[in-house]
Write a protein that holds these residues in place. Structure first.
Motif, PDB file in Angstrom:
ATOM      1  N   LEU A 115       0.858  -1.187   0.000  1.00 11.33           N
ATOM      2  CA  LEU A 115       0.000   0.000   0.000  1.00 11.33           C
ATOM      3  C   LEU A 115       0.895   1.238   0.000  1.00 11.33           C
ATOM      4  O   LEU A 115       1.523   1.551   1.011  1.00 11.33           O
ATOM      5  CB  LEU A 115      -0.915   0.014   1.229  1.00 11.33           C
ATOM      6  CG  LEU A 115      -1.971   1.122   1.287  1.00 11.33           C
ATOM      7  CD1 LEU A 115      -2.980   1.001   0.153  1.00 11.33           C
ATOM      8  CD2 LEU A 115      -2.687   1.100   2.638  1.00 11.33           C
ATOM      9  N   PRO A 116       0.979   1.958  -1.123  1.00 11.38           N
ATOM     10  CA  PRO A 116       1.895   3.106  -1.219  1.00 11.38           C
ATOM     11  C   PRO A 116       1.401   4.305  -0.423  1.00 11.38           C
ATOM     12  O   PRO A 116       0.566   5.082  -0.881  1.00 11.38           O
ATOM     13  CB  PRO A 116       1.946   3.393  -2.721  1.00 11.38           C
ATOM     14  CG  PRO A 116       0.672   2.850  -3.264  1.00 11.38           C
ATOM     15  CD  PRO A 116       0.264   1.717  -2.372  1.00 11.38           C
ATOM     16  N   LEU A 117       1.926   4.473   0.782  1.00 11.18           N
ATOM     17  CA  LEU A 117       1.415   5.489   1.703  1.00 11.18           C
ATOM     18  C   LEU A 117       1.710   6.916   1.263  1.00 11.18           C
ATOM     19  O   LEU A 117       0.944   7.827   1.592  1.00 11.18           O
ATOM     20  CB  LEU A 117       1.950   5.249   3.112  1.00 11.18           C
ATOM     21  CG  LEU A 117       1.492   3.962   3.791  1.00 11.18           C
ATOM     22  CD1 LEU A 117       2.069   3.882   5.198  1.00 11.18           C
ATOM     23  CD2 LEU A 117      -0.025   3.859   3.821  1.00 11.18           C
ATOM     24  N   ILE A 118       2.799   7.146   0.541  1.00 14.00           N
ATOM     25  CA  ILE A 118       3.081   8.504   0.073  1.00 14.00           C
ATOM     26  C   ILE A 118       1.995   8.943  -0.901  1.00 14.00           C
ATOM     27  O   ILE A 118       1.391  10.008  -0.746  1.00 14.00           O
ATOM     28  CB  ILE A 118       4.482   8.593  -0.572  1.00 14.00           C
ATOM     29  CG1 ILE A 118       5.565   8.344   0.491  1.00 14.00           C
ATOM     30  CG2 ILE A 118       4.676   9.942  -1.249  1.00 14.00           C
ATOM     31  CD1 ILE A 118       6.982   8.238  -0.077  1.00 14.00           C
ATOM     32  N   ALA A 119       1.723   8.120  -1.892  1.00 17.22           N
ATOM     33  CA  ALA A 119       0.679   8.434  -2.876  1.00 17.22           C
ATOM     34  C   ALA A 119      -0.691   8.475  -2.212  1.00 17.22           C
ATOM     35  O   ALA A 119      -1.498   9.378  -2.476  1.00 17.22           O
ATOM     36  CB  ALA A 119       0.686   7.415  -4.011  1.00 17.22           C
ATOM     37  N   LEU A 120      -0.973   7.518  -1.335  1.00 12.00           N
ATOM     38  CA  LEU A 120      -2.275   7.474  -0.676  1.00 12.00           C
ATOM     39  C   LEU A 120      -2.508   8.710   0.184  1.00 12.00           C
ATOM     40  O   LEU A 120      -3.606   9.277   0.171  1.00 12.00           O
ATOM     41  CB  LEU A 120      -2.409   6.207   0.170  1.00 12.00           C
ATOM     42  CG  LEU A 120      -3.708   6.079   0.956  1.00 12.00           C
ATOM     43  CD1 LEU A 120      -4.927   6.073   0.023  1.00 12.00           C
ATOM     44  CD2 LEU A 120      -3.688   4.828   1.823  1.00 12.00           C
ATOM     45  N   SER A 121      -1.490   9.156   0.905  1.00 11.42           N
ATOM     46  CA  SER A 121      -1.645  10.358   1.740  1.00 11.42           C
ATOM     47  C   SER A 121      -2.015  11.563   0.886  1.00 11.42           C
ATOM     48  O   SER A 121      -2.880  12.365   1.257  1.00 11.42           O
ATOM     49  CB  SER A 121      -0.347  10.639   2.509  1.00 11.42           C
ATOM     50  OG  SER A 121      -0.102   9.621   3.440  1.00 11.42           O
ATOM     51  N   SER A 122      -1.369  11.699  -0.257  1.00 13.34           N
ATOM     52  CA  SER A 122      -1.683  12.794  -1.172  1.00 13.34           C
ATOM     53  C   SER A 122      -3.123  12.690  -1.677  1.00 13.34           C
ATOM     54  O   SER A 122      -3.849  13.693  -1.743  1.00 13.34           O
ATOM     55  CB  SER A 122      -0.705  12.780  -2.342  1.00 13.34           C
ATOM     56  OG  SER A 122      -1.050  13.752  -3.293  1.00 13.34           O
ATOM     57  N   MET A 123      -3.541  11.486  -2.020  1.00 11.98           N
ATOM     58  CA  MET A 123      -4.902  11.278  -2.513  1.00 11.98           C
ATOM     59  C   MET A 123      -5.927  11.587  -1.426  1.00 11.98           C
ATOM     60  O   MET A 123      -6.953  12.219  -1.689  1.00 11.98           O
ATOM     61  CB  MET A 123      -5.052   9.842  -3.031  1.00 11.98           C
ATOM     62  CG  MET A 123      -4.180   9.575  -4.251  1.00 11.98           C
ATOM     63  SD  MET A 123      -3.990   7.810  -4.595  1.00 11.98           S
ATOM     64  CE  MET A 123      -5.518   7.481  -5.432  1.00 11.98           C
ATOM     65  N   LEU A 124      -5.661  11.158  -0.209  1.00 11.95           N
ATOM     66  CA  LEU A 124      -6.603  11.417   0.889  1.00 11.95           C
ATOM     67  C   LEU A 124      -6.709  12.919   1.182  1.00 11.95           C
ATOM     68  O   LEU A 124      -7.797  13.418   1.460  1.00 11.95           O
ATOM     69  CB  LEU A 124      -6.183  10.648   2.147  1.00 11.95           C
ATOM     70  CG  LEU A 124      -6.358   9.130   2.080  1.00 11.95           C
ATOM     71  CD1 LEU A 124      -5.789   8.466   3.336  1.00 11.95           C
ATOM     72  CD2 LEU A 124      -7.813   8.739   1.872  1.00 11.95           C
ATOM     73  N   ARG A 125      -5.585  13.631   1.110  1.00 19.42           N
ATOM     74  CA  ARG A 125      -5.643  15.084   1.307  1.00 19.42           C
ATOM     75  C   ARG A 125      -6.528  15.733   0.241  1.00 19.42           C
ATOM     76  O   ARG A 125      -7.249  16.687   0.534  1.00 19.42           O
ATOM     77  CB  ARG A 125      -4.231  15.688   1.276  1.00 19.42           C
ATOM     78  CG  ARG A 125      -3.437  15.451   2.552  1.00 19.42           C
ATOM     79  CD  ARG A 125      -2.166  16.290   2.631  1.00 19.42           C
ATOM     80  NE  ARG A 125      -1.261  16.061   1.518  1.00 19.42           N
ATOM     81  CZ  ARG A 125      -0.316  15.116   1.500  1.00 19.42           C
ATOM     82  NH1 ARG A 125      -0.177  14.300   2.536  1.00 19.42           N
ATOM     83  NH2 ARG A 125       0.480  15.001   0.454  1.00 19.42           N
ATOM     84  N   HIS A 126      -6.490  15.200  -0.964  1.00 20.63           N
ATOM     85  CA  HIS A 126      -7.353  15.694  -2.040  1.00 20.63           C
ATOM     86  C   HIS A 126      -8.831  15.609  -1.639  1.00 20.63           C
ATOM     87  O   HIS A 126      -9.640  16.462  -2.007  1.00 20.63           O
ATOM     88  CB  HIS A 126      -7.099  14.891  -3.318  1.00 20.63           C
ATOM     89  CG  HIS A 126      -8.026  15.214  -4.435  1.00 20.63           C
ATOM     90  ND1 HIS A 126      -7.845  16.309  -5.257  1.00 20.63           N
ATOM     91  CD2 HIS A 126      -9.159  14.595  -4.869  1.00 20.63           C
ATOM     92  CE1 HIS A 126      -8.815  16.352  -6.150  1.00 20.63           C
ATOM     93  NE2 HIS A 126      -9.617  15.326  -5.941  1.00 20.63           N
ATOM     94  N   TRP A 127      -9.178  14.582  -0.865  1.00 22.66           N
ATOM     95  CA  TRP A 127     -10.563  14.381  -0.418  1.00 22.66           C
ATOM     96  C   TRP A 127     -10.805  14.983   0.960  1.00 22.66           C
ATOM     97  O   TRP A 127     -11.821  14.726   1.592  1.00 22.66           O
ATOM     98  CB  TRP A 127     -10.903  12.890  -0.406  1.00 22.66           C
ATOM     99  CG  TRP A 127     -10.782  12.256  -1.755  1.00 22.66           C
ATOM    100  CD1 TRP A 127      -9.821  11.385  -2.173  1.00 22.66           C
ATOM    101  CD2 TRP A 127     -11.645  12.454  -2.878  1.00 22.66           C
ATOM    102  NE1 TRP A 127     -10.019  11.045  -3.481  1.00 22.66           N
ATOM    103  CE2 TRP A 127     -11.128  11.683  -3.943  1.00 22.66           C
ATOM    104  CE3 TRP A 127     -12.786  13.226  -3.098  1.00 22.66           C
ATOM    105  CZ2 TRP A 127     -11.728  11.641  -5.194  1.00 22.66           C
ATOM    106  CZ3 TRP A 127     -13.380  13.186  -4.350  1.00 22.66           C
ATOM    107  CH2 TRP A 127     -12.853  12.393  -5.377  1.00 22.66           C
ATOM    108  N   GLY A 128      -9.848  15.757   1.468  1.00 17.69           N
ATOM    109  CA  GLY A 128     -10.041  16.433   2.749  1.00 17.69           C
ATOM    110  C   GLY A 128      -9.696  15.612   3.962  1.00 17.69           C
ATOM    111  O   GLY A 128     -10.073  15.966   5.092  1.00 17.69           O
ATOM    112  N   ILE A 129      -8.974  14.519   3.789  1.00 14.25           N
ATOM    113  CA  ILE A 129      -8.563  13.683   4.919  1.00 14.25           C
ATOM    114  C   ILE A 129      -7.055  13.789   5.047  1.00 14.25           C
ATOM    115  O   ILE A 129      -6.314  13.311   4.186  1.00 14.25           O
ATOM    116  CB  ILE A 129      -8.981  12.213   4.708  1.00 14.25           C
ATOM    117  CG1 ILE A 129     -10.504  12.100   4.559  1.00 14.25           C
ATOM    118  CG2 ILE A 129      -8.487  11.338   5.846  1.00 14.25           C
ATOM    119  CD1 ILE A 129     -10.997  10.750   4.156  1.00 14.25           C
TER     120      ILE A 129
END
Length: 194
Positions: free
Chosen positions: A173-187
Motif C-alpha cells: 500500500l503506497p502510503l506517500i501516494a495514498l496520503s496525497s490522494m486522501l488530502r485531495h478528499w479532505g482527509i
C-alpha cells in the motif's frame, strides 16, 4: 470527517494504513482477481484496485473507500502468492540473481468519483543458494506474499538492491501516494481528526 474504509482483506495493507493514524474500517470485497486475456500487469493491478474500491463504495455511500492491488512480474510472467512452501521455494529460485518488478495500484473512491495511481518498484535479488531459500521460507513463511518474500522482515537479506519512490508500495500500500490522494478528499493524517 468522512468514514474511511479499506477494501481489502490483506493484513499487510491494514497494518500499513494504521501507520497514518486515521480511524478506518475494513471490508474485503469478494471479486475474481484473475487476469483478463492479454491484460498487462499494470492494467491488472489498476483494474483490481478500482474494482475493489468501487464495489465497496457503491454499497457504502458517503464513505471514502481505498482499494489497492499489487502485481509482481518476472520478465513477462506474473508471480502470484505461492500458497505452499514448495511454491515459495520454487519462486525464489526463479528470482535468484534477477529483477522482479512490482506494480502497486491504489484507488480512492467517494460517491462515484475516483482517483487512482500506480507505484512501480523494482527488486534485484542477489544470487541465492537453495539452502538460503529453504531457511528463509522456513523462518518467514511468506506464503501469502507475491514474490515469496516480506521486505519488512528477513526478505531484505535476499536483495542486492531496491529501486522505487515509496518502499511502502513494495509492502502492498503506497502510503506517500495514498496520503496525497486522501488530502485531495479532505482527509489529512496531520490534521486533528474529529
Amino acid at each position: 470527517m468522512e468514514t474511511l474504509i479499506l477494501a481489502s482483506g490483506s493484513r499487510y495493507r491494514k497494518h500499513l494504513l494504521q501507520r497514518l493514524q486515521i480511524p478506518f474500517s475494513v471490508l474485503p470485497p469478494d471479486i475474481d482477481e484473475s487476469p483478463l486475456s492479454g491484460e498487462p500487469a499494470i492494467a491488472l493491478a489498476e483494474r483490481l484496485a478500482a474494482t475493489k474500491a468501487e464495489i465497496i463504495g457503491r454499497d457504502h455511500p458517503g464513505s471514502v473507500v481505498i482499494g489497492s492491488d499489487q502485481v509482481a512480474l518476472l520478465d513477462e510472467a506474473l508471480l502470484g502468492k505461492p500458497g505452499t512452501v514448495a511454491n515459495a521455494e520454487a519462486q525464489l529460485a526463479l528470482c535468484s540473481g534477477r529483477v522482479v518488478e512490482f506494480f502497486t495500484a491504489v484507488c480512492v473512491y467517494w460517491d462515484g468519483a475516483m482517483q487512482q495511481t500506480n507505484v512501480p518498484y523494482q527488486v534485484e535479488f542477489r544470487e541465492l543458494t537453495s539452502a538460503e531459500i529453504k531457511r528463509y521460507v522456513e523462518l518467514e513463511q511468506p506464503l501469502d506474499c507475491a514474490g515469496s518474500f516480506k521486505c519488512e522482515g528477513l526478505g531484505s537479506t535476499l536483495f542486492r538492491r531496491l529501486n522505487g519512490e515509496d518502499p511502502t508500495a513494495l509492502e502492498g500500500l503506497p502510503l506517500i501516494a495514498l496520503s496525497s490522494m486522501l488530502r485531495h478528499w479532505g482527509i489529512d493524517p496531520l490534521q486533528r481528526q474529529v
